[in-house]
Design a protein around this motif. Structure first.
Motif, PDB file in Angstrom:
ATOM      1  N   MET A  15       0.602  -1.225   0.474  1.00 48.27           N
ATOM      2  CA  MET A  15      -0.307  -0.032   0.293  1.00 48.27           C
ATOM      3  C   MET A  15       1.381   1.203   0.447  1.00 48.27           C
ATOM      4  N   LEU A  16       1.821   1.726   0.275  1.00 52.58           N
ATOM      5  CA  LEU A  16       2.812   2.781   0.689  1.00 52.58           C
ATOM      6  C   LEU A  16       3.578   2.934  -0.731  1.00 52.58           C
ATOM      7  N   LEU A  17       3.635   1.402  -1.925  1.00 48.01           N
ATOM      8  CA  LEU A  17       4.364   1.725  -2.757  1.00 48.01           C
ATOM      9  C   LEU A  17       3.187   2.080  -3.707  1.00 48.01           C
ATOM     10  N   LEU A  18       2.198   1.164  -3.427  1.00 48.35           N
ATOM     11  CA  LEU A  18       1.582   1.666  -4.492  1.00 48.35           C
ATOM     12  C   LEU A  18       0.725   3.347  -4.271  1.00 48.35           C
ATOM     13  N   HIS A  19       0.976   4.237  -2.983  1.00 53.98           N
ATOM     14  CA  HIS A  19       0.442   4.959  -2.576  1.00 53.98           C
ATOM     15  C   HIS A  19       1.825   5.803  -3.335  1.00 53.98           C
ATOM     16  N   ARG A  20       2.674   5.482  -3.368  1.00 54.08           N
ATOM     17  CA  ARG A  20       3.631   6.218  -3.792  1.00 54.08           C
ATOM     18  C   ARG A  20       3.818   6.835  -5.276  1.00 54.08           C
ATOM     19  N   GLN A  21       3.672   5.378  -6.061  1.00 50.00           N
ATOM     20  CA  GLN A  21       3.909   5.746  -7.556  1.00 50.00           C
ATOM     21  C   GLN A  21       2.176   5.958  -7.694  1.00 50.00           C
ATOM     22  N   ALA A  22       1.252   5.908  -7.277  1.00 51.36           N
ATOM     23  CA  ALA A  22      -0.400   7.159  -7.836  1.00 51.36           C
ATOM     24  C   ALA A  22       0.323   8.662  -7.405  1.00 51.36           C
ATOM     25  N   LYS A  23       1.182   8.581  -6.306  1.00 56.30           N
ATOM     26  CA  LYS A  23       1.034  10.014  -6.404  1.00 56.30           C
ATOM     27  C   LYS A  23       2.480  10.355  -6.890  1.00 56.30           C
ATOM     28  N   ARG A  24       2.923   9.548  -7.618  1.00 60.74           N
ATOM     29  CA  ARG A  24       3.839  10.044  -8.697  1.00 60.74           C
ATOM     30  C   ARG A  24       5.410  10.220  -7.962  1.00 60.74           C
ATOM     31  N   GLN A  25       5.282  10.199  -7.020  1.00 58.09           N
ATOM     32  CA  GLN A  25       6.047  10.013  -6.076  1.00 58.09           C
ATOM     33  C   GLN A  25       8.209   9.651  -6.107  1.00 58.09           C
ATOM     34  N   ASP A  26       9.158   9.504  -5.745  1.00 59.11           N
ATOM     35  CA  ASP A  26       9.964   8.584  -5.966  1.00 59.11           C
ATOM     36  C   ASP A  26       9.381   7.512  -4.848  1.00 59.11           C
ATOM     37  N   PHE A  27      10.446   6.104  -4.921  1.00 61.32           N
ATOM     38  CA  PHE A  27      10.325   5.262  -3.818  1.00 61.32           C
ATOM     39  C   PHE A  27      10.918   5.116  -2.966  1.00 61.32           C
ATOM     40  N   PRO A  28      10.242   5.106  -1.646  1.00 61.08           N
ATOM     41  CA  PRO A  28      11.312   5.843  -0.549  1.00 61.08           C
ATOM     42  C   PRO A  28      12.598   4.051  -0.358  1.00 61.08           C
ATOM     43  N   LYS A  29      13.695   4.966   0.122  1.00 58.72           N
ATOM     44  CA  LYS A  29      14.714   3.771   0.265  1.00 58.72           C
ATOM     45  C   LYS A  29      13.727   2.541   1.314  1.00 58.72           C
ATOM     46  N   VAL A  30      14.656   0.984   0.952  1.00 63.47           N
ATOM     47  CA  VAL A  30      14.274   0.293   2.288  1.00 63.47           C
ATOM     48  C   VAL A  30      14.302   1.035   3.582  1.00 63.47           C
ATOM     49  N   GLU A  31      15.103   1.652   4.184  1.00 57.25           N
ATOM     50  CA  GLU A  31      15.585   2.188   5.173  1.00 57.25           C
ATOM     51  C   GLU A  31      14.065   3.204   5.438  1.00 57.25           C
ATOM     52  N   GLU A  32      13.839   3.444   4.903  1.00 56.30           N
ATOM     53  CA  GLU A  32      12.610   4.841   4.756  1.00 56.30           C
ATOM     54  C   GLU A  32      10.920   4.009   4.963  1.00 56.30           C
ATOM     55  N   ILE A  33      10.909   2.793   4.211  1.00 52.90           N
ATOM     56  CA  ILE A  33      10.089   2.220   4.359  1.00 52.90           C
ATOM     57  C   ILE A  33      10.037   1.468   5.596  1.00 52.90           C
ATOM     58  N   ALA A  34      10.903   0.864   6.047  1.00 52.50           N
ATOM     59  CA  ALA A  34      11.394   0.409   7.015  1.00 52.50           C
ATOM     60  C   ALA A  34      11.050   1.174   8.870  1.00 52.50           C
ATOM     61  N   GLY A  35      10.989   2.372   9.059  1.00 54.11           N
ATOM     62  CA  GLY A  35      10.954   3.095   9.399  1.00 54.11           C
ATOM     63  C   GLY A  35       9.571   4.039   9.484  1.00 54.11           C
ATOM     64  N   ILE A  36       8.704   3.980   8.485  1.00 54.91           N
ATOM     65  CA  ILE A  36       7.268   4.572   8.488  1.00 54.91           C
ATOM     66  C   ILE A  36       6.386   2.873   8.808  1.00 54.91           C
ATOM     67  N   ILE A  37       6.694   2.130   8.614  1.00 55.05           N
ATOM     68  CA  ILE A  37       5.876   0.716   9.142  1.00 55.05           C
ATOM     69  C   ILE A  37       6.282  -0.203  10.005  1.00 55.05           C
ATOM     70  N   GLY A  38       7.723   0.587  10.590  1.00 57.80           N
ATOM     71  CA  GLY A  38       8.305   0.287  12.201  1.00 57.80           C
ATOM     72  C   GLY A  38       8.452  -1.224  12.554  1.00 57.80           C
ATOM     73  N   VAL A  39       9.359  -1.768  11.077  1.00 58.57           N
ATOM     74  CA  VAL A  39       9.544  -3.149  11.138  1.00 58.57           C
ATOM     75  C   VAL A  39      11.265  -2.873  10.820  1.00 58.57           C
ATOM     76  N   SER A  40      11.919  -3.575  10.302  1.00 58.44           N
ATOM     77  CA  SER A  40      13.504  -4.102  10.147  1.00 58.44           C
ATOM     78  C   SER A  40      13.492  -4.719   8.707  1.00 58.44           C
ATOM     79  N   LEU A  41      15.106  -3.369   8.753  1.00 54.28           N
ATOM     80  CA  LEU A  41      15.156  -3.755   7.358  1.00 54.28           C
ATOM     81  C   LEU A  41      14.759  -4.916   6.437  1.00 54.28           C
ATOM     82  N   ARG A  42      15.652  -6.858   7.209  1.00 54.20           N
ATOM     83  CA  ARG A  42      15.092  -7.856   6.491  1.00 54.20           C
ATOM     84  C   ARG A  42      13.819  -7.783   6.710  1.00 54.20           C
TER      85      ARG A  42
END
Length: 84
Positions: A15-42
Motif C-alpha cells: 500500500m505504501l508503494l502503491l500510494h507513492r506511485q499514484a502520487k508520482r513520488q519517488d519510491f522510498p529507500k528500504v530504510e525509509e519503508i522500515a521506519g514508516i511501517i516500524g519493522v526491520s530492514l530484513r
C-alpha cells in the motif's frame, strides 16, 4: 495472478508503494519503508521479495542508480487485504 498468503507486513509495504506511485513520488529507500511501517530492514526485504515473486512488483535495475519499481494493482481476490 495466483492467490498467495503473504506475511503480515507485506500488505502495508504494498500500500505504501502503491500510494507513492499514484502520487508520482519517488519510491522510498528500504530504510525509509522500515521506519514508516516500524519493522526491520530484513522484514521489508522479505515483503518486497514476496511482492516480486507474486508479480505485484517489478524491479528494473538502472545503471549505477537505484532500481526502478513498478507496482501492479491487486485484484479483488489477491490476498493483499490489509489485516485490521
Amino acid at each position: 495472478m495466483q492467490r498467495k498468503r503473504f506475511s503480515h507486513y507485506t500488505p502495508a509495504v504494498y500500500m505504501l508503494l502503491l500510494h507513492r506511485q499514484a502520487k508520482r513520488q519517488d519510491f522510498p529507500k528500504v530504510e525509509e519503508i522500515a521506519g514508516i511501517i516500524g519493522v526491520s530492514l530484513r522484514t521489508v526485504a522479505r515483503c518486497l521479495s514476496e511482492l516480486k515473486e507474486a508479480g505485484y512488483l517489478t524491479a528494473e535495475r538502472r545503471c549505477r542508480e537505484s532500481n526502478l519499481y513498478t507496482v501492479r494493482r491487486a485484484g479483488k481476490n489477491s490476498g493483499l487485504k490489509q489485516n485490521t
